[in-house]
Design an enzyme around this catalytic site. Structure first.
Site, PDB file in Angstrom:
ATOM      1  N   HIS A  47       0.857  -1.186   0.000  1.00  0.00           N
ATOM      2  CA  HIS A  47       0.000   0.000   0.000  1.00  0.00           C
ATOM      3  C   HIS A  47       0.893   1.236   0.000  1.00  0.00           C
ATOM      4  O   HIS A  47       2.023   1.203   0.506  1.00  0.00           O
ATOM      5  CB  HIS A  47      -0.872   0.023   1.256  1.00  0.00           C
ATOM      6  CG  HIS A  47      -1.951  -1.006   1.265  1.00  0.00           C
ATOM      7  ND1 HIS A  47      -3.088  -0.862   2.023  1.00  0.00           N
ATOM      8  CD2 HIS A  47      -2.077  -2.196   0.628  1.00  0.00           C
ATOM      9  CE1 HIS A  47      -3.873  -1.911   1.858  1.00  0.00           C
ATOM     10  NE2 HIS A  47      -3.270  -2.741   1.008  1.00  0.00           N
ATOM     11  N   GLU A  49       0.897   3.863   1.799  1.00  0.00           N
ATOM     12  CA  GLU A  49       1.332   4.291   3.121  1.00  0.00           C
ATOM     13  C   GLU A  49       2.506   3.459   3.627  1.00  0.00           C
ATOM     14  O   GLU A  49       3.484   3.997   4.162  1.00  0.00           O
ATOM     15  CB  GLU A  49       0.190   4.167   4.146  1.00  0.00           C
ATOM     16  CG  GLU A  49      -1.032   4.976   3.819  1.00  0.00           C
ATOM     17  CD  GLU A  49      -2.099   4.164   3.093  1.00  0.00           C
ATOM     18  OE1 GLU A  49      -1.767   3.507   2.074  1.00  0.00           O
ATOM     19  OE2 GLU A  49      -3.251   4.190   3.521  1.00  0.00           O
ATOM     20  N   CYS A  77      -6.265   1.935   5.842  1.00  0.00           N
ATOM     21  CA  CYS A  77      -6.897   0.697   6.285  1.00  0.00           C
ATOM     22  C   CYS A  77      -6.301   0.299   7.636  1.00  0.00           C
ATOM     23  O   CYS A  77      -5.416   0.974   8.167  1.00  0.00           O
ATOM     24  CB  CYS A  77      -6.673  -0.404   5.246  1.00  0.00           C
ATOM     25  SG  CYS A  77      -4.938  -0.949   5.137  1.00  0.00           S
ATOM     26  N   CYS A  80      -2.419  -0.152   7.484  1.00  0.00           N
ATOM     27  CA  CYS A  80      -1.684   1.106   7.347  1.00  0.00           C
ATOM     28  C   CYS A  80      -1.849   1.991   8.579  1.00  0.00           C
ATOM     29  O   CYS A  80      -0.901   2.664   8.995  1.00  0.00           O
ATOM     30  CB  CYS A  80      -2.132   1.827   6.075  1.00  0.00           C
ATOM     31  SG  CYS A  80      -1.714   0.893   4.584  1.00  0.00           S
TER      32      CYS A  80
END
Length: 143
Positions: A47, A49, A77, A80
């Site tokens: 991801h 992040e 999410c 993260c």
């Protein structure tokens, strides 16, 4: 947030879900930028992040990102949000709300759980309409 949006655009051009992230140092210096890379890397943890936090930690030479700000186009999410807490960022700034998987206030609120030893400041809704439009347009084209 504009820099994070640019990263989201790059991800979309590569067929990735358009999420972009930036980590800023205490003085506002950009330590890292990243976009989603799950498809190309075949990595469920790639991801934006996570990638930005990893790069920022390497740039600093320390896993503790105390004083830093994580800026992301979509509400993080659970993975993260947890990584942001564990990295000790001081604040999380995000654009679009993620009602299906958001963990910084919408579906869950991982970062403000009083049981945790670190709780970053949260600044939601920065350029929210623009951030949401990037995602909406991406998924409209894929249908």
């Amino acid at each position: 947030m504009r820099l994070a949006l640019a990263q989201a655009g790059r991800s979309a051009a590569l067929g990735e879900v358009p999420v972009g992230a930036v980590v800023l140092d205490t003085d506002g210096t950009v330590l890292a930028t990243a976009g989603n890379d799950r498809e190309a890397a075949a990595d469920p943890t790639a991801h934006a992040e996570i990638l930005a936090l990893r790069t920022a930690a390497r740039a600093r030479g320390d896993w503790r990102l105390t004083g830093c700000t994580l800026v992301v186009t979509l509400e993080p999410c659970t993975m993260c949000a947890g990584a942001a807490v564990l990295s000790r960022v001081d604040r999380i700034v995000y654009g679009a709300i993620d009602e299906k998987a958001g963990a910084v206030g919408s579906l869950w609120d991982v970062v403000r759980d009083r049981r945790l030893n670190h709780r970053p400041e949260v600044i939601p809704g920065v350029l929210a309409d623009e951030c949401a439009a990037v995602l909406r347009d991406f998924f409209a084209r894929r249908r």
